[in-house]
Design a protein around this motif. Structure first.
Motif, PDB file in Angstrom:
ATOM      1  N   ARG A  64       7.214   8.767 -13.819  1.00  0.00           N
ATOM      2  CA  ARG A  64       8.293   7.875 -13.391  1.00  0.00           C
ATOM      3  C   ARG A  64       7.809   6.861 -12.346  1.00  0.00           C
ATOM      4  NH1 ARG A  64      13.924   8.232 -13.660  1.00  0.00           N
ATOM      5  NH2 ARG A  64      13.912  10.309 -14.537  1.00  0.00           N
ATOM      6  N   TRP A  65       6.843   7.248 -11.541  1.00  0.00           N
ATOM      7  CA  TRP A  65       6.333   6.358 -10.487  1.00  0.00           C
ATOM      8  C   TRP A  65       5.140   5.525 -10.953  1.00  0.00           C
ATOM      9  CZ3 TRP A  65       5.802  10.372  -5.906  1.00  0.00           C
ATOM     10  CH2 TRP A  65       7.082  10.804  -5.535  1.00  0.00           C
ATOM     11  N   ASN A  66       4.469   5.984 -11.986  1.00  0.00           N
ATOM     12  CA  ASN A  66       3.171   5.450 -12.393  1.00  0.00           C
ATOM     13  C   ASN A  66       3.339   4.141 -13.178  1.00  0.00           C
ATOM     14  OD1 ASN A  66       0.487   6.480 -14.542  1.00  0.00           O
ATOM     15  ND2 ASN A  66       0.335   5.668 -12.490  1.00  0.00           N
ATOM     16  N   SER A  67       3.799   3.073 -12.488  1.00  0.00           N
ATOM     17  CA  SER A  67       4.101   1.817 -13.176  1.00  0.00           C
ATOM     18  C   SER A  67       4.021   0.660 -12.184  1.00  0.00           C
ATOM     19  CB  SER A  67       5.516   1.892 -13.762  1.00  0.00           C
ATOM     20  OG  SER A  67       6.085   0.614 -13.866  1.00  0.00           O
ATOM     21  N   PRO A  68       3.616  -0.536 -12.655  1.00  0.00           N
ATOM     22  CA  PRO A  68       3.598  -1.711 -11.764  1.00  0.00           C
ATOM     23  C   PRO A  68       4.990  -2.059 -11.244  1.00  0.00           C
ATOM     24  CG  PRO A  68       2.474  -2.168 -13.848  1.00  0.00           C
ATOM     25  CD  PRO A  68       3.105  -0.832 -13.994  1.00  0.00           C
ATOM     26  N   THR A 110       0.835  -1.207   0.000  1.00  0.00           N
ATOM     27  CA  THR A 110       0.000   0.000   0.000  1.00  0.00           C
ATOM     28  C   THR A 110       0.869   1.257   0.000  1.00  0.00           C
ATOM     29  OG1 THR A 110      -0.230  -0.342   2.379  1.00  0.00           O
ATOM     30  CG2 THR A 110      -2.105  -0.954   1.024  1.00  0.00           C
ATOM     31  N   THR A 111       2.016   1.209   0.699  1.00  0.00           N
ATOM     32  CA  THR A 111       2.947   2.350   0.636  1.00  0.00           C
ATOM     33  C   THR A 111       3.344   2.609  -0.810  1.00  0.00           C
ATOM     34  OG1 THR A 111       3.859   1.776   2.796  1.00  0.00           O
ATOM     35  CG2 THR A 111       5.167   3.259   1.434  1.00  0.00           C
ATOM     36  N   SER A 112       3.731   1.544  -1.509  1.00  0.00           N
ATOM     37  CA  SER A 112       4.195   1.722  -2.884  1.00  0.00           C
ATOM     38  C   SER A 112       3.070   2.229  -3.773  1.00  0.00           C
ATOM     39  CB  SER A 112       4.747   0.408  -3.427  1.00  0.00           C
ATOM     40  OG  SER A 112       3.697  -0.518  -3.625  1.00  0.00           O
ATOM     41  N   MET A 113       1.828   1.828  -3.472  1.00  0.00           N
ATOM     42  CA  MET A 113       0.702   2.254  -4.315  1.00  0.00           C
ATOM     43  C   MET A 113       0.403   3.752  -4.167  1.00  0.00           C
ATOM     44  SD  MET A 113      -0.179  -0.012  -6.344  1.00  0.00           S
ATOM     45  CE  MET A 113      -1.657   0.734  -7.024  1.00  0.00           C
ATOM     46  N   TYR A 119       2.540   6.013  -4.294  1.00  0.00           N
ATOM     47  CA  TYR A 119       3.339   6.651  -5.346  1.00  0.00           C
ATOM     48  C   TYR A 119       2.912   6.158  -6.728  1.00  0.00           C
ATOM     49  CZ  TYR A 119       5.936   7.526  -1.126  1.00  0.00           C
ATOM     50  OH  TYR A 119       6.262   7.898   0.139  1.00  0.00           O
ATOM     51  N   THR A 120       2.620   4.866  -6.819  1.00  0.00           N
ATOM     52  CA  THR A 120       2.293   4.276  -8.117  1.00  0.00           C
ATOM     53  C   THR A 120       1.041   4.889  -8.734  1.00  0.00           C
ATOM     54  OG1 THR A 120       3.200   2.216  -7.276  1.00  0.00           O
ATOM     55  CG2 THR A 120       1.876   2.078  -9.269  1.00  0.00           C
ATOM     56  N   GLN A 121       0.066   5.248  -7.879  1.00  0.00           N
ATOM     57  CA  GLN A 121      -1.224   5.710  -8.395  1.00  0.00           C
ATOM     58  C   GLN A 121      -1.148   7.083  -9.079  1.00  0.00           C
ATOM     59  OE1 GLN A 121      -3.930   6.783  -5.214  1.00  0.00           O
ATOM     60  NE2 GLN A 121      -2.282   7.677  -4.013  1.00  0.00           N
ATOM     61  N   LEU A 122      -0.036   7.823  -8.884  1.00  0.00           N
ATOM     62  CA  LEU A 122      -0.009   9.216  -9.328  1.00  0.00           C
ATOM     63  C   LEU A 122       0.326   9.327 -10.813  1.00  0.00           C
ATOM     64  CD1 LEU A 122       1.865  10.687  -6.243  1.00  0.00           C
ATOM     65  CD2 LEU A 122      -0.576  10.879  -6.740  1.00  0.00           C
ATOM     66  N   ALA A 123      -0.704   9.582 -11.621  1.00  0.00           N
ATOM     67  CA  ALA A 123      -0.492   9.762 -13.055  1.00  0.00           C
ATOM     68  C   ALA A 123       0.273  11.056 -13.329  1.00  0.00           C
ATOM     69  CB  ALA A 123      -1.834   9.791 -13.781  1.00  0.00           C
ATOM     70  N   THR A 124       0.334  11.924 -12.319  1.00  0.00           N
ATOM     71  CA  THR A 124       1.033  13.202 -12.474  1.00  0.00           C
ATOM     72  C   THR A 124       2.554  13.030 -12.456  1.00  0.00           C
ATOM     73  OG1 THR A 124       0.809  13.411 -10.088  1.00  0.00           O
ATOM     74  CG2 THR A 124      -0.777  14.595 -11.435  1.00  0.00           C
TER      75      THR A 124
END
Lengths: 290, 253
Positions: A134-138, A121-124, A126-131
């Motif tokens: 660089r982070w927006n990836s599985p 959930t911590t990683s998500m 950052y992952t969820q941010l389409a803005t």
């Protein structure tokens, strides 16, 4: 993105702490008594210490308890709930091992799952941010989870498992960097789409709204750290993966293992600093920067 | 909860006319003034007269230059505030429920008593519409002047956002986008209103009207046909002067 020390400390230490809790919970022959006490003190110091550090970047830390309420939509809320649940379940599991020498295996499994869930959930968040392409990836959850599992294995003294997990985490980190370096360009967002003026020509920022940096620029545009990014990547990777692998493969002694763990923690912290410092937010486009 | 409403009865928002905006920043000042004295925590300033002054603003004006492949560049002033998105990513990431989108009119607001100042909503907003107030430690954003538009203590002409009320160029319009016959919906239809970063799927309510095509260097004036010379060859005194000057040494142009 501005690399806030509190968030770097949080994700680095908590990742390791919950990784250790995961392996302690799964262990079919867990330590008992004082040995168990030492392991759980380390695990709780890391995970709780990290969580406490994360509250330092809040504008209103006294209201942090409210963050447990929005689990239906918010990954940050889910993280808070997972973390509290993992710590509570593992506290009972740990108390049984330390004080009664009893192994409550199913409780350990639930705690292990919740610990891993906390890292996920911590990683998500950052992952969820389409803005931030660089982070927006599985690959981002893969990176956080593999590092947490590898670090936890190292801390719990699982040498062979730790070695292979370190190599896996290293591969994920390399893939994450390779993808991340192309992510912004591939996202298709540029100053043209940001202003809607791209179809009439080349858009260039002529004048910013203010003569000195504002909150948005301080938070989202962090250019200084990128100067030494390549060198820091090498330093971080050597500390995080290469040295621990060499130290563990060399021969096993408690001193070498402790050194491997310290190298790994320092390396994760460097890479986590880069995780933020190198991340470009779409807001930067409006200021003619990245 | 920070769930987004499935749909809102009304969709209140702004139309910003990039053709008309002169970049005077009057809307920035009126926004700061109104929102410092009214709804929620004041918009603080840090070091306003010192080095690197900084402050919270809900509305900022950028200026851009657009250089087409051929012809002269165009300067475009670009006001930017919260777009009150239908798929507002800032709302769903909020861990406390402080951020919400109203189902009755679609306005995105922050309950400042519940905000923990984690800043995640500002990270989730692609437009930079949210700013963490450095004095209060809570997130500030455009409220669409929710304390003006329904305020029966104000004269009716003042019941619109402060930025719209103050704009001297008439570049800002306020209205309901759910009503296809509203003035803002009509403006968007006639002028081809656009979304900012449509590829991110935020579905902004606020629309921008693109600048109209400008004159070109080689455009012919509408009055040109009326200005054609009446006489091609000079006659009378001018004809004599023309010939006399031709005879002088030095040639002619």
């Amino acid at each position: 993105m501005h690399p806030a020390p509190s968030v770097i400390i949080f994700t680095t230490l908590s990742g390791l702490g919950f990784g250790l809790l995961f392996w302690l919970g799964l262990d079919s022959t867990p330590p008992t008594g004082m040995v168990a006490f030492a392991f759980f003190v380390i695990a709780y110091a890391l995970s709780v210490g990290g969580l406490l550090a994360s509250t330092f970047h809040l504008g209103r830390p006294e209201r942090a308890w409210r963050a447990l309420s929005q689990w239906r939509t918010s990954w940050l809320s889910r993280e808070g709930i997972c973390a509290v649940a993992a710590l509570l379940v593992m506290a009972v599991y740990a108390a049984a091992l330390v004080f009664a020498g009893v192994h409550l295996a199913p409780l350990g499994w639930i705690g292990a799952l919740l610990s891993l869930g906390t890292v996920f959930t911590t990683s998500m968040i950052y992952t969820q941010l389409a803005t931030i392409p660089r982070w927006n990836s599985p690959l981002t959850p893969a990176l956080f989870l593999s590092l947490s599992l590898a670090g936890g294995a190292l801390l719990s003294g699982r040498v062979t498992l730790g070695l292979s997990l370190l190599l896996l985490a290293g591969l994920v980190q390399l893939a994450w960097w390779m993808r991340g370096d192309r992510a912004f360009a591939q996202s298709g967002t540029d100053l043209g789409t940001a202003t809607g003026l791209g179809d009439r020509g080349t858009v260039r920022s002529l004048a910013p709204p203010h003569t000195s940096p504002n909150y948005l620029m301080r938070e989202f545009i962090f250019v200084i750290g990128r100067k030494h990014a390549q060198k820091l990547r090498i330093i971080g990777f050597v500390l995080m993966i290469v040295l621990p692998v060499l130290l563990l493969a060399l021969s096993f002694s408690h001193w070498l293992a402790a050194l491997a763990v310290l190298c790994h923690i320092a390396g994760v912290a460097v890479c986590r600093w880069l995780f933020f410092a190198e991340a470009e937010h779409t807001v930067g486009l409006y200021y003619g920067m990245r | 909860m920070t769930d987004l409403p499935a749909q809102t009865t009304r969709k209140l928002g702004l139309v910003i006319d990039l053709d008309t905006c002169v970049g005077c920043h009057a809307c920035v000042i009126s926004c700061k003034g109104w929102n410092t004295e009214n709804y929620g925590a004041p918009l603080s300033d840090q070091r306003p007269y010192g080095d690197e002054p900084m402050g919270t603003f809900l509305n900022r004006i950028h200026s851009y230059e657009v250089q087409p492949d051929t012809g002269p560049a165009q300067t475009i002033h670009f006001p930017k505030s919260c777009l009150h998105c239908e798929n507002a990513p800032c709302v769903t990431v909020c861990p406390t429920g402080a951020s919400y989108k109203r189902s009755e009119d679609g306005i995105v607001l922050v309950n400042e008593d519940h905000c923990i100042g984690c800043g995640l909503c500002a990270w989730a907003c692609p437009y930079g519409a949210r700013e963490l107030d450095q004095a209060e430690g809570v997130m500030k954003k455009c409220t669409l002047c929710v304390d003006r538009i329904y305020n029966e203590n104000l004269p009716e002409e003042d019941r619109e956002p402060a930025c719209v009320r103050t704009c001297p160029a008439g570049a800002r319009h306020f209205g309901d986008f759910a009503d296809p016959n509203s003035a803002v919906s009509q403006l968007v239809e006639k002028r081809g209103g656009i979304d900012l970063m449509p590829e991110l799927g935020t579905a902004p309510v606020n629309k921008y009207l693109p600048p109209r095509a400008k004159d070109r260097w080689d455009d012919e004036s509408l009055l040109a046909p009326l200005l054609t010379p009446v006489a091609k060859e000079p006659s009378g005194f001018l004809s004599w002067l023309d010939k006399a000057l031709d005879k002088l040494p030095g040639g002619s142009a």
